[in-house]
Design an enzyme around this catalytic site. Structure first.
Site, PDB file in Angstrom:
ATOM      1  N   GLY A   1      -3.018  -9.934   8.556  1.00  0.00           N
ATOM      2  CA  GLY A   1      -2.642 -11.329   8.799  1.00  0.00           C
ATOM      3  C   GLY A   1      -2.319 -12.025   7.491  1.00  0.00           C
TER       4      GLY A   1
ATOM      5  N   GLU B   1       2.687  -3.627  11.032  1.00  0.00           N
ATOM      6  CA  GLU B   1       3.793  -3.522  10.074  1.00  0.00           C
ATOM      7  C   GLU B   1       5.115  -3.640  10.825  1.00  0.00           C
ATOM      8  OE1 GLU B   1       3.756  -2.927   6.673  1.00  0.00           O
ATOM      9  OE2 GLU B   1       1.602  -3.158   6.708  1.00  0.00           O
TER      10      GLU B   1
ATOM     11  N   LYS C   1      -3.703   3.864   2.387  1.00  0.00           N
ATOM     12  CA  LYS C   1      -4.814   3.103   1.809  1.00  0.00           C
ATOM     13  C   LYS C   1      -5.908   4.039   1.314  1.00  0.00           C
ATOM     14  CE  LYS C   1      -4.133  -0.903   4.726  1.00  0.00           C
ATOM     15  NZ  LYS C   1      -4.501  -1.552   5.978  1.00  0.00           N
TER      16      LYS C   1
ATOM     17  N   ASP D   1      -0.307   4.359   7.466  1.00  0.00           N
ATOM     18  CA  ASP D   1      -0.815   3.210   6.712  1.00  0.00           C
ATOM     19  C   ASP D   1      -2.262   3.457   6.260  1.00  0.00           C
ATOM     20  OD1 ASP D   1      -0.526   0.194   5.994  1.00  0.00           O
ATOM     21  OD2 ASP D   1      -2.380   0.308   7.141  1.00  0.00           O
TER      22      ASP D   1
ATOM     23  N   GLU E   1      -5.895  -5.654  -4.442  1.00  0.00           N
ATOM     24  CA  GLU E   1      -6.996  -5.730  -3.477  1.00  0.00           C
ATOM     25  C   GLU E   1      -6.484  -5.902  -2.047  1.00  0.00           C
ATOM     26  OE1 GLU E   1     -10.195  -4.912  -2.461  1.00  0.00           O
ATOM     27  OE2 GLU E   1     -10.733  -5.686  -4.406  1.00  0.00           O
TER      28      GLU E   1
ATOM     29  N   GLY F   1       1.371 -10.660  14.224  1.00  0.00           N
ATOM     30  CA  GLY F   1       1.551 -10.372  12.798  1.00  0.00           C
ATOM     31  C   GLY F   1       0.538  -9.381  12.249  1.00  0.00           C
TER      32      GLY F   1
ATOM     33  N   ILE G   1     -11.201  -8.045   2.640  1.00  0.00           N
ATOM     34  CA  ILE G   1     -12.480  -7.454   2.181  1.00  0.00           C
ATOM     35  C   ILE G   1     -12.333  -6.945   0.740  1.00  0.00           C
ATOM     36  CG2 ILE G   1     -14.291  -5.758   2.650  1.00  0.00           C
ATOM     37  CD1 ILE G   1     -13.265  -5.491   5.461  1.00  0.00           C
TER      38      ILE G   1
ATOM     39  N   LYS H   1       0.804  -1.228   0.000  1.00  0.00           N
ATOM     40  CA  LYS H   1       0.000   0.000   0.000  1.00  0.00           C
ATOM     41  C   LYS H   1       0.836   1.277   0.000  1.00  0.00           C
ATOM     42  CE  LYS H   1      -0.284  -2.149   4.233  1.00  0.00           C
ATOM     43  NZ  LYS H   1      -1.065  -3.098   4.971  1.00  0.00           N
TER      44      LYS H   1
HETATM   45  N1  LIG Z   1       0.934  -8.488   7.006  1.00  0.00           N
HETATM   46  C1  LIG Z   1      -0.262  -8.046   6.663  1.00  0.00           C
HETATM   47  O1  LIG Z   1      -1.255  -8.256   7.337  1.00  0.00           O
HETATM   48  C2  LIG Z   1      -0.415  -7.271   5.378  1.00  0.00           C
HETATM   49  C3  LIG Z   1      -1.709  -6.987   4.899  1.00  0.00           C
HETATM   50  C4  LIG Z   1      -1.856  -6.300   3.685  1.00  0.00           C
HETATM   51  C5  LIG Z   1      -0.729  -5.870   3.002  1.00  0.00           C
HETATM   52  N2  LIG Z   1       0.528  -6.123   3.527  1.00  0.00           N
HETATM   53  C6  LIG Z   1       1.683  -5.607   2.782  1.00  0.00           C
HETATM   54  O2  LIG Z   1       2.425  -6.713   2.297  1.00  0.00           O
HETATM   55  C7  LIG Z   1       3.801  -6.380   2.223  1.00  0.00           C
HETATM   56  C8  LIG Z   1       4.598  -7.389   3.005  1.00  0.00           C
HETATM   57  O3  LIG Z   1       4.226  -7.346   4.359  1.00  0.00           O
HETATM   58  P1  LIG Z   1       4.548  -8.551   5.350  1.00  0.00           P
HETATM   59  O4  LIG Z   1       3.890  -8.236   6.618  1.00  0.00           O
HETATM   60  O5  LIG Z   1       4.280  -9.858   4.691  1.00  0.00           O
HETATM   61  O6  LIG Z   1       6.130  -8.352   5.506  1.00  0.00           O
HETATM   62  P2  LIG Z   1       7.213  -9.412   5.975  1.00  0.00           P
HETATM   63  O7  LIG Z   1       6.590 -10.515   6.742  1.00  0.00           O
HETATM   64  O8  LIG Z   1       8.310  -8.604   6.601  1.00  0.00           O
HETATM   65  O9  LIG Z   1       7.752 -10.043   4.618  1.00  0.00           O
HETATM   66  C9  LIG Z   1       8.435  -9.274   3.706  1.00  0.00           C
HETATM   67  C10 LIG Z   1       9.069 -10.207   2.678  1.00  0.00           C
HETATM   68  O10 LIG Z   1       9.656  -9.398   1.667  1.00  0.00           O
HETATM   69  C11 LIG Z   1      10.946  -9.884   1.365  1.00  0.00           C
HETATM   70  N3  LIG Z   1      11.753  -8.748   0.867  1.00  0.00           N
HETATM   71  C12 LIG Z   1      11.946  -7.555   1.473  1.00  0.00           C
HETATM   72  N4  LIG Z   1      12.698  -6.764   0.658  1.00  0.00           N
HETATM   73  C13 LIG Z   1      12.980  -7.492  -0.441  1.00  0.00           C
HETATM   74  C14 LIG Z   1      13.695  -7.232  -1.633  1.00  0.00           C
HETATM   75  N5  LIG Z   1      14.307  -6.055  -1.830  1.00  0.00           N
HETATM   76  N6  LIG Z   1      13.773  -8.195  -2.562  1.00  0.00           N
HETATM   77  C15 LIG Z   1      13.165  -9.381  -2.375  1.00  0.00           C
HETATM   78  N7  LIG Z   1      12.451  -9.706  -1.273  1.00  0.00           N
HETATM   79  C16 LIG Z   1      12.367  -8.759  -0.322  1.00  0.00           C
HETATM   80  C17 LIG Z   1      11.459 -10.458   2.655  1.00  0.00           C
HETATM   81  O11 LIG Z   1      12.448 -11.423   2.348  1.00  0.00           O
HETATM   82  P3  LIG Z   1      13.182 -12.291   3.467  1.00  0.00           P
HETATM   83  O12 LIG Z   1      12.183 -13.355   3.810  1.00  0.00           O
HETATM   84  O13 LIG Z   1      14.362 -12.823   2.775  1.00  0.00           O
HETATM   85  O14 LIG Z   1      13.493 -11.358   4.594  1.00  0.00           O
HETATM   86  C18 LIG Z   1      10.178 -11.080   3.249  1.00  0.00           C
HETATM   87  O15 LIG Z   1       9.981 -12.390   2.784  1.00  0.00           O
HETATM   88  C19 LIG Z   1       3.942  -4.964   2.782  1.00  0.00           C
HETATM   89  O16 LIG Z   1       3.927  -4.038   1.715  1.00  0.00           O
HETATM   90  C20 LIG Z   1       2.653  -4.785   3.603  1.00  0.00           C
HETATM   91  O17 LIG Z   1       2.270  -3.452   3.683  1.00  0.00           O
HETATM   92  C21 LIG Z   1       0.698  -6.822   4.678  1.00  0.00           C
END
Ligand SMILES: NC(=O)c1ccc[n+]([C@@H]2O[C@H](COP(=O)([O-])OP(=O)(O)OC[C@H]3O[C@@H](n4cnc5c(N)ncnc54)[C@H](OP(=O)(O)O)[C@@H]3O)[C@@H](O)[C@H]2O)c1
Length: 398
Positions: free
Chosen positions: A277, A164, A179, A175, A103, A161, A110, A79
């Site tokens: 999540g 952020e 959005k 955040d 989405e 989890g 949602i 986002k």
């Molecule tokens: N968590 C939620 O509930 C949620 C909901 C909606 C949207 N999002 C969005 O989804 C995205 C990820 O969030 P998350 O919570 O899943 O984060 P996360 O658990 O920290 O995972 C981030 C992943 O990205 C990888 N990564 C980071 N920089 C990279 C790069 N330069 N090249 C390749 N891989 C890279 C990391 O690799 P490594 O495993 O090697 O460290 C890790 O696997 C964010 O933009 C967040 O805003 C998250």
């Protein structure tokens, strides 16, 4: 994502390669799937979809723009990246003809973007208000229902989890504002950068505010909202708000998100679901991948097919402000004050102030000052003039 794809064979999507950052981390998928070189994916002609779910907005923009330019469709959850680069991403989608779906970036599970695009594809959207940040909603719920203090509630959100990696993004409202930036595009065709949106988070909310909320039989929520005004423009902001028990958003607890849409003939509709999540997020990513099988694209109908709306500053807000010291409160900038409680331990007022006053200054976010919107906060300029006239009449002055 790997698990979710494995459990959905009907999708007929094959995960060819996964680019990660830290090769030393233990993974729950075969090692041969992983690389740290994004170009291996971006330059592979057999890969037709790139799913970008990384937590580094700059790297995400590089990947997403390169993927679109390399003739791939893209699904993204980032986002911050989308909000910060929306004009460029709109241009890239038009130039390449490829699809960018996101989405999961809005309210995770949602389907709000696709509803705004497809169902509310007309000009009849009166208002949209939403809890779009699961982490702050989780923290507020734990603080006010289970008596945790702010730090305990934040740590719990991170452990589960729901927060952020950088909690400032959630807690200080960035955040939710990010959005809201692209939800405004899908709702009203408005393309604004996040810094032009009036927003705050929940960092200044105090136990004393919760006491006042309870006295008034209200809850406190971080609410993103947009409302079409009589002048045809749209007032939009993301601020903490007192929510009445009969408001749909009062029902939204913990990490859940909720969206209330009010439209011309349908009255109010309420969408509710998990807003954070890994599995709820993966579910929306999966739905986007699935939509790509039939070449689905956002048409940005309100932007390209209707006359896009503009954001308005011509509006007044009825706010509650609590503070430690009167010194920090510019009382003269309020249109009028309705309540004044200077003797309580935590002092507070309720008053009406112009949107522009709040936008041009930050006193209301500083020095431990807490600003919370009242349940029906928007007063339009036209209404304000009528109210002023009426009070002068009552005073026998006109
Ligand atoms: N968590 C939620 O509930 C949620 C909901 C909606 C949207 N999002 C969005 O989804 C995205 C990820 O969030 P998350 O919570 O899943 O984060 P996360 O658990 O920290 O995972 C981030 C992943 O990205 C990888 N990564 C980071 N920089 C990279 C790069 N330069 N090249 C390749 N891989 C890279 C990391 O690799 P490594 O495993 O090697 O460290 C890790 O696997 C964010 O933009 C967040 O805003 C998250």
């Amino acid at each position: 994502m790997y698990k979710v794809l494995q459990q959905t064979p009907s999708l007929k999507a094959e995960l060819k390669k996964v680019c990660i950052k830290h090769p030393e981390k233990k993974r729950n998928a075969p090692a041969s799937l992983f690389t740290t070189d994004k170009d291996v994916l971006l330059n592979d002609p057999e890969i037709n979809v790139i799913v970008e779910v990384i937590d580094d907005a700059d790297a995400a923009y590089e990947i997403v723009s390169a993927a679109l330019q390399n003739e791939k469709d893209v699904v993204s959850a980032s986002k911050k990246m989308i909000a910060e680069h929306l004009p460029q991403l709109l241009k890239l989608q038009q130039e390449t003809g490829h699809s960018l779906l996101y989405e999961s970036a809005a309210c995770a599970s949602i389907p709000v973007i696709r509803n705004l695009e497809e169902y509310y594809d007309n000009d009849l959207l009166h208002s949209i208000k939403a809890i779009v940040n699961g982490s702050t909603n989780f923290i507020l719920t734990k603080m006010f229902e289970e008596g945790l203090d702010f730090k305990q509630a934040l740590i719990l959100a991170q452990q589960l989890g729901f927060a952020e990696s950088n909690p400032k993004l959630d807690v200080e409202g960035y955040d939710a504002a990010n959005k809201w930036t692209f939800l405004l595009t899908h709702a009203y065709g408005i393309v604004e950068s996040p810094e032009n949106i009036l927003f705050n988070g929940i960092q200044n909310i105090q136990a004393g505010d919760a006491v006042v909320a309870k006295e008034k039989n209200h809850q406190i929520k971080l609410v993103a909202q947009a409302k079409k005004l009589q002048n045809g423009k749209v007032a939009a902001f993301v601020l903490p708000q007192f929510v009445k028990p009969d408001d749909h958003l009062a029902f939204v607890k913990n990490e859940y998100n909720g969206v209330v849409i009010e439209s011309g003939f349908a009255d109010k509709q309420f969408f509710y679901g998990k807003g954070a999540g890994s599995f709820p997020t993966a579910s929306a990513v999966l739905s986007d991948i699935s939509a790509l099988r039939y070449q689905y694209k956002y048409e940005y109908k309100k932007l390209y097919h209707h006359k896009p709306h503009e954001l308005s500053k011509d509006v007044y807000l009825k706010v509650y402000v609590s503070f430690d010291d009167l010194h920090f409160i510019p009382r003269e900038r309020f249109e009028w004050l309705e309540e004044w409680h200077a003797l309580e331990e935590r002092k507070y007022l309720v008053g009406v102030i112009s949107f522009e006053e709040l936008q041009k200054d930050t006193w209301w976010k500083e020095n431990n000052t807490s600003l919370i919107l009242t349940p029906d906060p928007v007063i339009e300029d036209i209404e304000l003039r009528k109210l002023r006239k009426k009070s002068l009449e009552l005073a026998g002055l006109i």
